[in-house]
Design a protein around this motif. Sequence first.
Motif, short mmCIF file in Angstrom:
data_model
loop_
_atom_site.label_atom_id
_atom_site.label_comp_id
_atom_site.label_asym_id
_atom_site.label_seq_id
_atom_site.Cartn_x
_atom_site.Cartn_y
_atom_site.Cartn_z
N GLN A 94 58.28 63.68 2.76
CA GLN A 94 58.03 63.00 1.31
C GLN A 94 57.06 64.09 0.58
O GLN A 94 57.30 64.04 -0.76
CB GLN A 94 57.24 61.60 1.48
CG GLN A 94 56.87 61.07 0.41
CD GLN A 94 57.77 60.72 -0.53
OE1 GLN A 94 59.25 60.23 -0.17
NE2 GLN A 94 57.67 60.70 -1.69
N PHE A 95 56.14 64.89 1.06
CA PHE A 95 55.14 65.62 0.50
C PHE A 95 55.46 67.11 0.70
O PHE A 95 54.70 67.89 0.82
CB PHE A 95 53.78 65.15 0.86
CG PHE A 95 53.37 63.76 0.48
CD1 PHE A 95 53.03 63.52 -1.04
CD2 PHE A 95 53.48 62.75 1.42
CE1 PHE A 95 52.59 62.36 -1.37
CE2 PHE A 95 52.88 61.28 0.84
CZ PHE A 95 52.70 61.46 -0.45
N LYS A 131 45.51 55.55 -6.06
CA LYS A 131 46.38 56.61 -5.58
C LYS A 131 46.06 57.71 -4.95
O LYS A 131 46.64 58.08 -4.01
CB LYS A 131 47.08 57.10 -7.06
CG LYS A 131 48.27 58.02 -6.98
CD LYS A 131 48.92 58.59 -8.31
CE LYS A 131 49.97 59.47 -7.99
NZ LYS A 131 49.60 60.65 -7.61
N THR A 132 44.57 58.29 -5.25
CA THR A 132 44.26 59.35 -4.50
C THR A 132 44.07 59.15 -3.12
O THR A 132 44.16 59.58 -2.16
CB THR A 132 42.95 60.04 -5.08
OG1 THR A 132 43.36 60.29 -6.64
CG2 THR A 132 42.29 60.94 -4.66
N LYS A 153 54.06 69.55 -1.95
CA LYS A 153 52.74 69.70 -2.05
C LYS A 153 52.49 70.63 -0.74
O LYS A 153 51.57 71.50 -0.80
CB LYS A 153 52.09 68.46 -1.65
CG LYS A 153 50.54 68.34 -1.69
CD LYS A 153 49.77 69.22 -3.00
CE LYS A 153 48.36 69.08 -2.88
NZ LYS A 153 47.58 69.55 -4.14
N SER A 192 42.55 62.88 -8.16
CA SER A 192 43.68 63.39 -7.47
C SER A 192 43.17 63.77 -6.21
O SER A 192 42.02 64.07 -5.97
CB SER A 192 44.42 64.51 -8.46
OG SER A 192 43.61 65.69 -8.47
N VAL A 193 43.94 64.11 -5.39
CA VAL A 193 43.64 64.84 -4.20
C VAL A 193 42.80 66.14 -4.30
O VAL A 193 42.04 66.62 -3.43
CB VAL A 193 44.93 64.96 -3.07
CG1 VAL A 193 45.27 63.52 -2.72
CG2 VAL A 193 45.93 65.84 -3.56
N THR A 218 45.19 56.62 -1.18
CA THR A 218 46.67 56.55 -0.51
C THR A 218 47.21 57.62 -0.12
O THR A 218 47.62 58.03 0.93
CB THR A 218 47.68 55.49 -1.49
OG1 THR A 218 46.83 54.41 -1.74
CG2 THR A 218 48.89 55.53 -0.85
N GLU A 219 47.20 58.65 -1.04
CA GLU A 219 47.86 59.96 -0.89
C GLU A 219 47.03 60.82 0.30
O GLU A 219 47.66 61.43 1.13
CB GLU A 219 48.16 60.73 -2.19
CG GLU A 219 49.03 60.38 -3.00
CD GLU A 219 49.46 61.18 -4.18
OE1 GLU A 219 48.75 62.21 -4.42
OE2 GLU A 219 50.37 60.89 -4.99
N ARG A 275 57.59 55.53 0.32
CA ARG A 275 58.18 55.47 -1.23
C ARG A 275 57.67 54.03 -1.60
O ARG A 275 57.28 53.99 -2.73
CB ARG A 275 59.44 55.58 -1.07
CG ARG A 275 59.80 57.32 -0.62
CD ARG A 275 61.47 57.63 -0.87
NE ARG A 275 61.31 59.13 -0.57
CZ ARG A 275 62.78 59.58 -0.54
NH1 ARG A 275 63.90 58.88 -0.70
NH2 ARG A 275 62.72 60.80 -0.19
N PHE A 278 47.74 59.57 3.74
CA PHE A 278 48.91 60.10 4.05
C PHE A 278 48.68 61.85 4.62
O PHE A 278 49.35 61.68 5.72
CB PHE A 278 50.28 60.31 2.94
CG PHE A 278 50.67 58.74 2.57
CD1 PHE A 278 50.49 57.77 3.46
CD2 PHE A 278 51.25 58.65 1.61
CE1 PHE A 278 50.84 56.50 3.12
CE2 PHE A 278 51.74 57.55 0.95
CZ PHE A 278 51.50 56.03 1.92
N LEU A 281 53.92 53.77 -2.59
CA LEU A 281 53.27 54.52 -3.66
C LEU A 281 54.12 53.83 -5.04
O LEU A 281 53.31 53.88 -6.11
CB LEU A 281 54.02 56.01 -3.56
CG LEU A 281 53.50 56.83 -2.62
CD1 LEU A 281 54.11 58.22 -2.33
CD2 LEU A 281 52.06 57.14 -2.88
#
Length: 276
Positions: free
Chosen positions: A62-63, A182-183, A66, A140-141, A185-186, A235, A189, A238
């Motif tokens: 999925q990532f 969102k940050t 990145k 963001s991360v 959660t990511e 997915r 992951f 998110l």
Amino acid sequence: MDLWTAFQALILGVVEGLTEFLPISSTGHQIIVADLLNFGGERAMAFNIIIQLGAILAVVWQFRRKIFDVVIGLPTQPSARRFTANLLIAFLPAVVLGVIFADLIHEYLFNPITVATALVVGGVVMLWAERRQHEVHAESVDDITWKDALKVGFAQCLAMIPGTSRSGSTIIGGLLFGLSRKTATEFSFFLAMPTMVGAAVYSGYKYRDLFVPADFPVFAIGFVTAFIFAMIAVRGLLLFIASHSYATFAWYRIVFGLVILATWQFGWVDWTAVKP
């Protein structure tokens, strides 16, 4: 491999895939569902290692963009080096405490009663964390500091208690420490990648004698199923958090945990007899 064994592998693969990255405790669900399916013992221990790898592969896929950008940028980009350092910092507490306490926790806490209690307590904490006012400093991360990463790393250690949820601990910890939803959660992951791979490699080596060729078809079913349903879960999560809070998962935890405790309290199911 008979049809019943294949069915057990399929169901447990689905459970692992759907719950590993949702804040509802994959370990807790695995313990309870495996008991209901009468799937336990040494074979189950080896099987769980394999299906966790299937689930983590879904996150890697999925990532992948990145991950590729970070790997390529390590020699020249400070942001890539900072991101990698933050993951290592967050990963370190779980390594140290996991090596020290993993066997004791597995011996004394891996049972449905502990799972149910942790589900309820974690759900209450999740509701509180969602309802308090958030002060976000990391959108963001790439905005995460090493101090944030270390705090999330220690929060992840709470997931050593089955039923707490690794993703739940890191996500809610992230929210409390100033990460956006969102940050948090990511980053949860991304942190799962070294944490789960490291745990699988450690457990795989420790219990290497449990892996026998006759079980490979069972492992394959679980691995593929876990990968597919983990991809769906990641997915879906998110998309869900883009417009919703984690309150839904908190209430699910509380209700599910209370149901398990009620069946035990009223003598409907003897959960204390479970030996994962």
